[in-house]
Design an enzyme around this catalytic site. Structure first.
Site, PDB file in Angstrom:
ATOM      1  N   SER A 102       0.828  -1.206   0.000  1.00  0.00           N
ATOM      2  CA  SER A 102       0.000   0.000   0.000  1.00  0.00           C
ATOM      3  C   SER A 102       0.871   1.267   0.000  1.00  0.00           C
ATOM      4  O   SER A 102       1.626   1.467  -0.948  1.00  0.00           O
ATOM      5  CB  SER A 102      -0.948  -0.068   1.200  1.00  0.00           C
ATOM      6  OG  SER A 102      -1.970   0.884   1.094  1.00  0.00           O
ATOM      7  N   ASP A 152     -10.227  -3.860  -5.636  1.00  0.00           N
ATOM      8  CA  ASP A 152      -9.524  -3.013  -4.659  1.00  0.00           C
ATOM      9  C   ASP A 152     -10.103  -1.600  -4.742  1.00  0.00           C
ATOM     10  O   ASP A 152      -9.973  -0.939  -5.771  1.00  0.00           O
ATOM     11  CB  ASP A 152      -8.017  -3.015  -4.998  1.00  0.00           C
ATOM     12  CG  ASP A 152      -7.187  -2.285  -3.962  1.00  0.00           C
ATOM     13  OD1 ASP A 152      -7.731  -1.391  -3.278  1.00  0.00           O
ATOM     14  OD2 ASP A 152      -5.988  -2.599  -3.843  1.00  0.00           O
ATOM     15  N   HIS A 183      -8.275  -4.521  -0.922  1.00  0.00           N
ATOM     16  CA  HIS A 183      -6.930  -3.961  -0.721  1.00  0.00           C
ATOM     17  C   HIS A 183      -6.076  -4.867   0.165  1.00  0.00           C
ATOM     18  O   HIS A 183      -4.953  -4.526   0.510  1.00  0.00           O
ATOM     19  CB  HIS A 183      -7.082  -2.569  -0.086  1.00  0.00           C
ATOM     20  CG  HIS A 183      -5.876  -1.697  -0.236  1.00  0.00           C
ATOM     21  ND1 HIS A 183      -5.344  -1.333  -1.460  1.00  0.00           N
ATOM     22  CD2 HIS A 183      -5.082  -1.092   0.696  1.00  0.00           C
ATOM     23  CE1 HIS A 183      -4.290  -0.552  -1.266  1.00  0.00           C
ATOM     24  NE2 HIS A 183      -4.098  -0.389   0.035  1.00  0.00           N
TER      25      HIS A 183
HETATM   26  C1  MLT Z   1      -1.434   5.998  -0.163  1.00  0.00           C
HETATM   27  O1  MLT Z   1      -1.806   7.023   0.364  1.00  0.00           O
HETATM   28  O2  MLT Z   1      -0.249   5.696  -0.318  1.00  0.00           O
HETATM   29  C2  MLT Z   1      -2.487   5.080  -0.632  1.00  0.00           C
HETATM   30  O3  MLT Z   1      -3.724   5.693  -0.571  1.00  0.00           O
HETATM   31  C3  MLT Z   1      -2.480   3.790   0.094  1.00  0.00           C
HETATM   32  C4  MLT Z   1      -2.764   4.009   1.538  1.00  0.00           C
HETATM   33  O4  MLT Z   1      -3.931   4.015   1.927  1.00  0.00           O
HETATM   34  O5  MLT Z   1      -1.833   4.179   2.287  1.00  0.00           O
END
Ligand code: MLT
Length: 204
Positions: A102, A152, A183
Site C-alpha cells: 500500500s 480493490d 486492498h
Molecule cells: C497511499 O496514500 O499511499 C495510498 O492511498 C495507500 C494508503 O492508503 O496508504
C-alpha cells in the site's frame, strides 16, 4: 529514519527492504519477509510522516491524492538513507529488493519512477501510480511483481494496468498477480510473490 536491520544467512541473497502500509511500523512486514525469503537480510523502515498519528512514507492531500512535492522529497530522503545504511551495515547497495504494501508499495514505486538503479527489483502489494507526467529512468530488465485486487477500492484495475504500462515502457519486466480480496494482502498473494521472487532471486 527509524528502522531495523537483520543480517541474512545466504550468500548473494538480496536485502529485502520492507515498507509498511499507512499506520504500520517496521515490524509489520517481518512475517512477510519470512515467506518471501527467510535467508535474506532484512532492512525494515518506518515512515517518518505522521497522519493523525499514523506513520506513512509521504504526505497525501486526500485518500489517493498525493502531495507530489513531499513524495519527491521523501523518495530522495529514503534513497539517501539506503546509500548510508549500505555503508553502515555493509550490504551490497546494488542488491536491494523492495517489498512494500500500500503506502509502502507507493514509495517503492516512487523510487523506481524517480531514481535510476535505486532498487534491483520490487514486490509491490496493492500499489498505485506514484506520479504521472514524468519520464522514468531506464528500468531495463528490472523485475517487478505487482499484487493487485480486482475489487480493490483504493487501487482499481485500470490503475494497475497503467502502472504496468509505465514500468514496462521503461523496460521493467512486470508480473501482475490478481486477487479478489480488495486492498488486503492475503497469504496466497504472499505465496505468489515468493514464487516469483525465487525465480528471479533464488533461495527457498
Ligand atoms: C497511499 O496514500 O499511499 C495510498 O492511498 C495507500 C494508503 O492508503 O496508504
Amino acid at each position: 529514519m527509524k528502522h531495523l536491520f537483520q543480517p541474512g544467512r545466504r550468500e548473494g541473497a538480496p536485502v529485502l527492504l520492507l515498507l509498511h502500509g499507512t499506520g504500520g511500523t517496521e515490524r509489520d512486514l517481518l512475517p512477510l519477509a519470512q515467506v518471501i525469503d527467510p535467508t535474506a537480510p532484512v532492512l525494515s523502515v518506518r515512515g517518518n510522516v505522521l497522519e493523525n498519528g499514523m506513520p506513512r512514507f509521504f504526505r497525501r492531500l486526500a485518500e489517493g491524492v498525493f502531495d507530489e512535492e513531499d513524495l519527491v522529497f521523501r523518495t530522495n530522503e529514503l534513497y539517501e538513507h539506503l546509500n548510508a545504511w549500505a555503508g553502515e551495515y555493509g550490504f551490497d547497495r546494488g542488491n536491494v529488493v523492495a517489498v512494500g504494501y500500500s503506502n509502502g508499495a507507493n514509495i517503492a514505486g516512487s523510487l523506481l519512477f524517480h531514481v535510476e538503479d535505486s532498487l534491483a527489483g520490487a514486490i509491490l502489494h496493492h500499489p498505485m501510480v506514484p506520479r504521472r507526467g514524468i519520464e522514468l529512468p531506464d528500468l531495463t530488465g528490472k523485475p517487478v511483481f505487482i499484487g493487485a485486487g480486482r475489487n480493490d477500492p483504493i487501487c482499481p484495475p485500470e490503475e494497475t494496468y497503467e502502472l504496468r504500462r509505465l514500468l514496462e515502457g521503461a523496460g521493467a519486466e512486470v508480473e501482475v498477480h490478481w486477487e479478489d480480496y480488495g486492498h488486503r494482502l492475503t497469504p496466497t498473494e504472499a505465496e505468489a510473490a515468493a514464487a516469483w521472487y525465487r525465480q528471479h532471486f533464488g533461495g527457498g
